[in-house]
Motif scaffolding. Structure first.
Motif, PDB file in Angstrom:
ATOM      1  N   UNK A  61      24.397 -23.163  43.221  1.00 41.20           N
ATOM      2  CA  UNK A  61      25.278 -22.013  43.390  1.00 41.20           C
ATOM      3  C   UNK A  61      26.716 -22.458  43.111  1.00 41.20           C
ATOM      4  N   UNK A  62      27.247 -22.119  41.946  1.00 38.00           N
ATOM      5  CA  UNK A  62      28.629 -22.497  41.630  1.00 38.00           C
ATOM      6  C   UNK A  62      29.616 -21.859  42.614  1.00 38.00           C
ATOM      7  N   UNK A  63      30.723 -22.546  42.834  1.00 38.39           N
ATOM      8  CA  UNK A  63      31.736 -22.058  43.770  1.00 38.39           C
ATOM      9  C   UNK A  63      32.191 -20.637  43.441  1.00 38.39           C
ATOM     10  N   UNK A  64      32.456 -20.351  42.184  1.00 35.11           N
ATOM     11  CA  UNK A  64      32.913 -19.011  41.796  1.00 35.11           C
ATOM     12  C   UNK A  64      31.902 -17.930  42.144  1.00 35.11           C
ATOM     13  N   UNK A  65      30.643 -18.231  41.943  1.00 34.24           N
ATOM     14  CA  UNK A  65      29.590 -17.272  42.282  1.00 34.24           C
ATOM     15  C   UNK A  65      29.553 -17.045  43.782  1.00 34.24           C
ATOM     16  N   UNK A  66      29.652 -18.128  44.552  1.00 37.70           N
ATOM     17  CA  UNK A  66      29.663 -18.026  46.014  1.00 37.70           C
ATOM     18  C   UNK A  66      30.853 -17.191  46.484  1.00 37.70           C
ATOM     19  N   UNK A  67      32.049 -17.499  45.948  1.00 38.52           N
ATOM     20  CA  UNK A  67      33.268 -16.810  46.368  1.00 38.52           C
ATOM     21  C   UNK A  67      33.210 -15.322  46.058  1.00 38.52           C
ATOM     22  N   UNK A  68      32.503 -14.963  45.006  1.00 43.85           N
ATOM     23  CA  UNK A  68      32.355 -13.553  44.660  1.00 43.85           C
ATOM     24  C   UNK A  68      31.282 -12.869  45.501  1.00 43.85           C
ATOM     25  N   UNK A  69      30.197 -13.582  45.764  1.00 43.27           N
ATOM     26  CA  UNK A  69      29.031 -12.951  46.383  1.00 43.27           C
ATOM     27  C   UNK A  69      29.066 -12.894  47.901  1.00 43.27           C
ATOM     28  N   UNK A  70      29.502 -13.957  48.556  1.00 40.06           N
ATOM     29  CA  UNK A  70      29.370 -14.012  50.014  1.00 40.06           C
ATOM     30  C   UNK A  70      30.176 -12.918  50.725  1.00 40.06           C
ATOM     31  N   UNK A  71      31.382 -12.554  50.271  1.00 38.17           N
ATOM     32  CA  UNK A  71      32.065 -11.450  50.959  1.00 38.17           C
ATOM     33  C   UNK A  71      31.304 -10.131  50.856  1.00 38.17           C
TER      34      UNK A  71
END
Length: 150
Positions: free
Chosen positions: A71-81
């Motif tokens: 899970x790339x950081x950018x994907x995480x930062x977009x998805x988790x919120x």
């Protein structure tokens, strides 16, 4: 929103199969396993505090090496919120159970502890599951998360 959450759970939160594999476990009779479960529960609770504080970046940084590779950081930062914000503010949670395993579907063999929480948020309550793994550095780190169902 339900579809988005389901898609995210399937693609990002790799603990999705945890519920099917985690039957109520008897307390560990082996003191070494009991200690591993206790350490993993602390790691899971600490990581959830990061999510509760909306510290998305730090939560990703403290996940397992396998998780960060998937899970790339950018994907995480977009998805988790998108998954956490609809829950509202954190109110309380308690551990329902934890289970130690050496195999987990879709994961390499290792040492895993899945911790199931009964969690209450401002807008929803339900079951949260956090799967930890004993990572290469010898620390328990999160490798999967399943938020309360939407």
């Amino acid at each position: 929103m339900r579809f988005i959450t389901a898609a995210l759970a399937a693609s990002l939160f790799i603990a999705a199969p945890v519920f099917a594999q985690t039957a109520p476990a008897a307390p560990a009779s082996d003191p070494a396993i009991a200690q591993k479960e206790a350490d993993a529960r602390l790691a899971a609770q600490g990581w959830l505090v990061l999510l509760d504080r909306r510290d998305w970046g730090r939560s990703w940084e403290t996940t397992s090496s396998v998780f960060r590779g998937m899970v790339p950081l950018g994907t995480w930062m977009d998805a988790v919120p998108k998954v956490r914000e609809p829950l509202g503010a954190f109110v309380e949670r308690k551990i329902v159970e934890s289970a130690y395993k050496t195999t987990l579907a879709g994961q390499p063999n290792g040492e895993y502890v899945t911790v199931i929480f009964q969690s209450k948020f401002e807008k929803r309550e339900g079951i949260e599951a956090v799967t930890t793994v004993l990572d290469r550095d010898g620390k328990w780190r999160v490798t999967g998360y399943s938020p309360p169902a939407q």
